[in-house]
Scaffold this motif. Structure first.
Motif, PDB file in Angstrom:
ATOM      1  N   MET A  53       0.836  -1.201   0.000  1.00 32.54           N
ATOM      2  CA  MET A  53       0.000   0.000   0.000  1.00 32.54           C
ATOM      3  C   MET A  53       0.872   1.254   0.000  1.00 32.54           C
ATOM      4  O   MET A  53       0.542   2.236  -0.670  1.00 32.54           O
ATOM      5  N   THR A  54       1.983   1.219   0.718  1.00 31.38           N
ATOM      6  CA  THR A  54       2.902   2.359   0.715  1.00 31.38           C
ATOM      7  C   THR A  54       3.469   2.576  -0.686  1.00 31.38           C
ATOM      8  O   THR A  54       3.498   3.704  -1.190  1.00 31.38           O
ATOM      9  N   ASP A  76      -5.097  12.165  -0.903  1.00 28.86           N
ATOM     10  CA  ASP A  76      -5.113  12.422   0.541  1.00 28.86           C
ATOM     11  C   ASP A  76      -6.108  11.508   1.244  1.00 28.86           C
ATOM     12  O   ASP A  76      -5.829  10.982   2.324  1.00 28.86           O
ATOM     13  N   ASP A  77      -7.279  11.317   0.636  1.00 31.60           N
ATOM     14  CA  ASP A  77      -8.290  10.423   1.211  1.00 31.60           C
ATOM     15  C   ASP A  77      -7.791   8.978   1.225  1.00 31.60           C
ATOM     16  O   ASP A  77      -7.968   8.262   2.210  1.00 31.60           O
ATOM     17  N   TYR A  78      -7.133   8.547   0.140  1.00 32.40           N
ATOM     18  CA  TYR A  78      -6.568   7.197   0.077  1.00 32.40           C
ATOM     19  C   TYR A  78      -5.543   6.995   1.196  1.00 32.40           C
ATOM     20  O   TYR A  78      -5.526   5.969   1.865  1.00 32.40           O
ATOM     21  N   ARG A  79      -4.675   8.007   1.374  1.00 32.59           N
ATOM     22  CA  ARG A  79      -3.658   7.902   2.428  1.00 32.59           C
ATOM     23  C   ARG A  79      -4.296   7.824   3.813  1.00 32.59           C
ATOM     24  O   ARG A  79      -3.867   7.041   4.659  1.00 32.59           O
ATOM     25  N   SER A  80      -5.320   8.614   4.025  1.00 30.43           N
ATOM     26  CA  SER A  80      -6.008   8.619   5.318  1.00 30.43           C
ATOM     27  C   SER A  80      -6.666   7.268   5.609  1.00 30.43           C
ATOM     28  O   SER A  80      -6.488   6.697   6.693  1.00 30.43           O
ATOM     29  N   LYS A  81      -7.395   6.748   4.643  1.00 28.01           N
ATOM     30  CA  LYS A  81      -8.066   5.451   4.833  1.00 28.01           C
ATOM     31  C   LYS A  81      -7.036   4.332   5.014  1.00 28.01           C
ATOM     32  O   LYS A  81      -7.232   3.431   5.822  1.00 28.01           O
ATOM     33  N   ARG A  83      -3.944   4.659   6.252  1.00 28.15           N
ATOM     34  CA  ARG A  83      -3.295   4.834   7.552  1.00 28.15           C
ATOM     35  C   ARG A  83      -4.201   4.419   8.708  1.00 28.15           C
ATOM     36  O   ARG A  83      -3.748   3.795   9.667  1.00 28.15           O
ATOM     37  N   HIS A  84      -5.495   4.738   8.616  1.00 28.22           N
ATOM     38  CA  HIS A  84      -6.407   4.468   9.732  1.00 28.22           C
ATOM     39  C   HIS A  84      -7.038   3.082   9.724  1.00 28.22           C
ATOM     40  O   HIS A  84      -7.412   2.576  10.787  1.00 28.22           O
ATOM     41  N   TRP A  85      -7.186   2.475   8.542  1.00 27.63           N
ATOM     42  CA  TRP A  85      -7.919   1.205   8.483  1.00 27.63           C
ATOM     43  C   TRP A  85      -7.147   0.058   7.845  1.00 27.63           C
ATOM     44  O   TRP A  85      -7.064  -1.031   8.407  1.00 27.63           O
ATOM     45  N   LEU A  89      -5.479  -3.027  10.188  1.00 33.04           N
ATOM     46  CA  LEU A  89      -6.271  -4.262  10.142  1.00 33.04           C
ATOM     47  C   LEU A  89      -5.643  -5.356   9.279  1.00 33.04           C
ATOM     48  O   LEU A  89      -5.831  -6.539   9.559  1.00 33.04           O
ATOM     49  N   LEU A  90      -4.923  -4.976   8.226  1.00 33.23           N
ATOM     50  CA  LEU A  90      -4.425  -5.971   7.268  1.00 33.23           C
ATOM     51  C   LEU A  90      -2.932  -5.854   6.976  1.00 33.23           C
ATOM     52  O   LEU A  90      -2.381  -6.691   6.257  1.00 33.23           O
ATOM     53  N   GLY A  91      -2.275  -4.857   7.517  1.00 38.46           N
ATOM     54  CA  GLY A  91      -0.909  -4.527   7.137  1.00 38.46           C
ATOM     55  C   GLY A  91       0.130  -5.613   7.308  1.00 38.46           C
ATOM     56  O   GLY A  91       1.099  -5.664   6.573  1.00 38.46           O
TER      57      GLY A  91
END
Length: 139
Positions: A53-54, A76-81, A83-85, A89-91
């Motif tokens: 994802m990074t 920015d929205d993609y990065r936020s989602k 980073r937060h989810w 949860l899956l990283g």
């Protein structure tokens, strides 16, 4: 045995080990079959979801923003989602071991924490796009 050429131009050599000669022979024949069909895996471990994802956001999405095919606010929205989810949860899952059950569990966790269905859907769409590109790139 040599299975191809690395991006730097050097030969891509693979080695196989086993407890018995028959096991090594079987593994070498399997690798030869993969080489002949062109389905040899890339050397090294598959990246984790967090690593992919990074890379996806920093390389693929950045290129889309600079070419004008993606709005900066979308990134920015993609990065936020992510980073937060996605990463929490899956990283830690490796891409080659990621299963539908892992995604179902992540979505259920999001719903149980009070997130709206639209947020869960946005996360699903981000993941779906990123994973499609990972498949295309042989990750």
């Amino acid at each position: 045995m040599t299975v191809g050429i690395k991006p730097d131009g050097s030969p891509d050599r693979r080695h196989r080990k086993g407890k018995t000669e028959a096991e090594v022979t079987r593994k070498v024949r399997e690798l030869e079959g993969q080489r002949e069909t062109g389905h040899v895996s890339k050397p090294g471990r598959a990246p984790t979801v967090a690593e992919w994802m990074t890379e996806y956001l920093d390389v693929v999405c950045e290129r889309l923003v600079t070419s004008g095919k993606m709005a900066p606010r979308t990134l920015d929205d993609y990065r936020s989602k992510t980073r937060h989810w996605i990463i929490p949860l899956l990283g830690l899952h490796r891409l080659d071991k990621l299963a539908p059950e892992h995604l179902d569990q992540a979505y259920a966790t999001m719903m149980n924490s009070g997130r709206s269905t639209s947020t869960v859907l946005k996360v699903h769409r981000i993941l779906s796009r990123a994973l499609k590109i990972a498949v295309r790139r042989g990750r």
